[in-house]
Each structure stands twice: as C-alpha cells, then as structure tokens.
Design an enzyme around this catalytic site. Structure first.
Site, PDB file in Angstrom:
ATOM      1  N   ASP A 233       0.867  -1.186   0.000  1.00 31.79           N
ATOM      2  CA  ASP A 233       0.000   0.000   0.000  1.00 31.79           C
ATOM      3  C   ASP A 233       0.896   1.226   0.000  1.00 31.79           C
ATOM      4  O   ASP A 233       0.825   2.092   0.879  1.00 31.79           O
ATOM      5  CB  ASP A 233      -0.917  -0.015   1.222  1.00 31.79           C
ATOM      6  CG  ASP A 233      -2.149   0.868   1.056  1.00 31.79           C
ATOM      7  OD1 ASP A 233      -2.243   1.543   0.019  1.00 31.79           O
ATOM      8  OD2 ASP A 233      -2.997   0.890   1.961  1.00 31.79           O
ATOM      9  N   ASN A 238      -0.056   6.744   3.717  1.00 31.89           N
ATOM     10  CA  ASN A 238       0.350   5.776   4.732  1.00 31.89           C
ATOM     11  C   ASN A 238       1.698   6.137   5.349  1.00 31.89           C
ATOM     12  O   ASN A 238       2.412   5.265   5.853  1.00 31.89           O
ATOM     13  CB  ASN A 238       0.411   4.372   4.134  1.00 31.89           C
ATOM     14  CG  ASN A 238      -0.968   3.785   3.921  1.00 31.89           C
ATOM     15  OD1 ASN A 238      -1.918   4.111   4.628  1.00 31.89           O
ATOM     16  ND2 ASN A 238      -1.104   2.923   2.932  1.00 31.89           N
ATOM     17  N   ASP A 251       0.915   0.713   7.619  1.00 31.01           N
ATOM     18  CA  ASP A 251      -0.017  -0.109   6.834  1.00 31.01           C
ATOM     19  C   ASP A 251       0.698  -1.099   5.914  1.00 31.01           C
ATOM     20  O   ASP A 251       0.859  -0.871   4.713  1.00 31.01           O
ATOM     21  CB  ASP A 251      -0.971   0.773   6.029  1.00 31.01           C
ATOM     22  CG  ASP A 251      -2.011   1.448   6.915  1.00 31.01           C
ATOM     23  OD1 ASP A 251      -1.933   1.277   8.146  1.00 31.01           O
ATOM     24  OD2 ASP A 251      -2.887   2.137   6.385  1.00 31.01           O
TER      25      ASP A 251
END
Length: 364
Positions: A233, A238, A251
């Site tokens: 991700d 993030n 994440d």
C-alpha cells in the site's frame, strides 16, 4: 470516498475496547493503564487502529497505536486479516532497513482480549496527507505547501520505496510469497482474481473489472524481473511526516514478494486517483506532484533499475483499487448507506479512468 460521508468502518464500541485493552495491558505490563484511548479521525477502511497512551511508572507515559483485525460484522474489506504476518513484516523491515517503521511491541494472536488478534506499536507524532478530503484539495497542509516543500516530500517518499526494495534480503522475506503456481507476478494477479471473486460472490459482477483483467493479459510483461519485498500500500497517505520528512511508514497488510513495479504503479496511480477526483470537482489539484515520469526517474536514479511496463502496472493498480472500491461500495449497500445502481461499474469511483486505461487512452 472524497465526496460523500465517510462509510462506516466498524460496529465495535470504542469505550468497551478501551476497558478490555486496559485489562489486557496489565498482563503484559503489570500496573499499566491505557489512557486517552481513541480512534483516529483518519482510521483506515480495513484493519482498525486505536491510539492510546500507557500510564506506568517506568516509563511514565508511552504513546502507542494498536492494529486490530477488522470486525467481520462490519462487512470487512478483505477476507483474511493476518495480523501475525503484518507484525513479522514490520519487524523485518525495522531490522533490515533504515526506513522509519514504528517499533512493534506486542503481538496478541488470541482473539479473546479484544475480539480479534492485534499488535501494539510505537506511535509517531506528525501529520499524514489526508484521504478525506484528499490532500489534492485546496485547504490542507500539503496543498498549501510550496513547490519546493512538495518536491522534498516526493523525493523522500520515493526514496522509501527504493530503499525498501534494495535493502531487505529476499530470503528473509520468503514468508511473503503468495500462494499458487508460477512466478511472483502471476501469483500476485491470481490473488487479485480470487479477491475479486470473493467481492462479487452473491452480488452483481463488474464487467469493467473483468475487462481490465483481460487487458492485463494483453500487456503482460515479457520479463517481470526478480521479486522484492513490496510494501503493498505504497502511498503517501500511509506515511507520517514531520514537516516534509517521513517519520513513520504504516499499513503493511498488503505486503508481498512482487516485482518492483507493483509498488511503483500503486504509488503513481493512487495519487492520480485523488488528482482526477479533484479536477472533476473543478479544482486544479496538484498536477506536477508525483507525476509518473518523475517517480520513474527518481526511482531509477536511486536504485539503478529503470521501471518497465508501467502501462501494465498502473492499470494493475487501478484494477486493484477498483476491487477495493467495489467492496467498500457493497459494504455501504449492506449498511443501507447506498443503493445498487443499474450499472454496477458506476459503484467504482474511478470507473472513467479505469475504462480509459483499458482502452489505452488514459496516459495520452
């Protein structure tokens, strides 16, 4: 996601979780108490996050975050949440790279204490480019930054991906090999086909997503290259930044062994997703930020690897994101927050750009 009320992400009671967390914490750190337990405003759409402080004589206060497997009653985004795998990935990255990954403290695999497995990590202070409203919209800190500040953040963020790919020894990341047959890219795409099948089980299928899978076959790379540990991700939403410098990379639930370009395609397309939304609503957004050519050039300069087949990988990113968006839309339907339209493809917020990618007209 950027233009409607935020969908429900949990059916759990935060106050009850706080009491249960304090009870569990005493088994790991006798005399400790969890205080100021709260759900962050930017809580994700998959695993749940709790922020809290530890009150204890040694040390008197420690800032922590907790990642909890998603509540199945909340029509979860993914079918499986492997919390031990996330914990192990973060620990590996912390040990083998210079990325600012939060230190992981405790892993609890027993679902009894909080209703699902979870782990506790250190909490970094800073700011995160928001998803709602997107950082490409006027009025948030990244949009208000100078061109030089955004360029600094972009360079530092691409460097995170480059260092991750170069610094983790592949043998130590073999536990992130996806199941199935064939090379790493074949397995990765097969896992997304299986995910799509799960998302549309019992509901309307998406002809657009299925045409995107067909287009991937046409564009399949002749040589995907050796796989590396992918963040999964890989996007600035993030990352926690102090000023414009990364201080925490978050994440890791989609981490896997895959070609380098899987991460790069995701980074490029997830920015374009927000940029396209912003332009559609009459704002200029940040057209010079995280441009595909700049990301590719920066990465090549840092690693010596020139990204290849990026039309394939950006389409793949848009396809993967479409499956997630479709699941989130059906969750809204499940909770009575939306209705299924006549054309299920319109449940995908970026159906226009995904269709253009399938047709080969998106990048001009």
């Amino acid at each position: 996601m950027a233009t409607a009320p935020r969908p429900r992400t949990t059916t759990r009671d935060p106050e009850e979780l706080a009491h249960r967390l304090t009870a569990w914490l005493g088994t790991r750190l006798p005399g400790a108490k969890a205080v100021d337990v709260r759900v962050p405003a930017s809580n994700g759409m998959s695993s749940e996050t709790l922020l809290f402080d530890i009150e204890h004589p040694q040390p008197p206060l420690r800032a922590c975050a907790l990642r909890l497997a998603a509540d199945p009653a909340a029509y979860s985004v993914f079918p499986v949440y492997d919390i031990p795998r996330q914990f192990r990935t973060m620990r590996l990255v912390a040990e083998r790279t210079d990325l600012p990954v939060p230190g992981v403290r405790w892993l609890e695999e027993d679902p009894g204490p909080l209703g699902a497995p979870f782990f506790v990590m250190e909490r970094a202070e800073g700011r995160v480019p928001p998803d709602v409203m997107p950082y490409t919209y006027e009025g948030n800190w990244l949009h208000a930054a100078t061109d030089a500040e955004r360029e600094h953040l972009e360079a530092a963020s691409v460097a995170l991906i480059a260092r991750l790919h170069d610094q983790v020894p592949r043998p130590e990341a073999e536990f992130l090999t996806l199941p199935g047959d064939g090379d790493a890219l074949t397995r990765h795409v097969a896992s997304q086909r299986a995910y799509y099948a799960w998302v549309v089980d019992g509901v309307a299928r998406s002809p657009l997503i299925e045409s995107a899978f067909d287009r991937l076959t046409d564009l399949w790379p002749a040589d995907p290259g050796e796989p590396v540990l992918n963040w999964g991700d890989a996007r600035i939403g993030n990352v926690v930044y102090a000023g414009f410098d990364p201080v925490a990379v978050l994440d890791w639930e989609m981490a896997a062994l895959a070609p380098r370009e899987v991460d790069l395609g995701w980074t490029v397309y997830l920015h374009r997703f927000f940029q396209d939304l912003t332009v559609a609503f009459g704002q200029p957004g940040l057209p010079e930020f995280l441009r595909r050519d700049r990301v590719e050039t920066r990465y090549a300069e840092l690693t010596g690897h020139t990204p290849r087949d990026m039309e394939f990988y950006t389409l793949y990113a848009a396809l993967r994101h479409a499956i997630v968006m479709l699941r989130i839309a059906y969750r809204q339907v499940h909770f009575g927050e939306a209705a299924v339209p006549a054309d299920p493809d319109t449940l995908i917020l970026h159906h226009g750009s995904l269709r253009a990618m399938v047709q080969g007209s998106y990048w001009g």
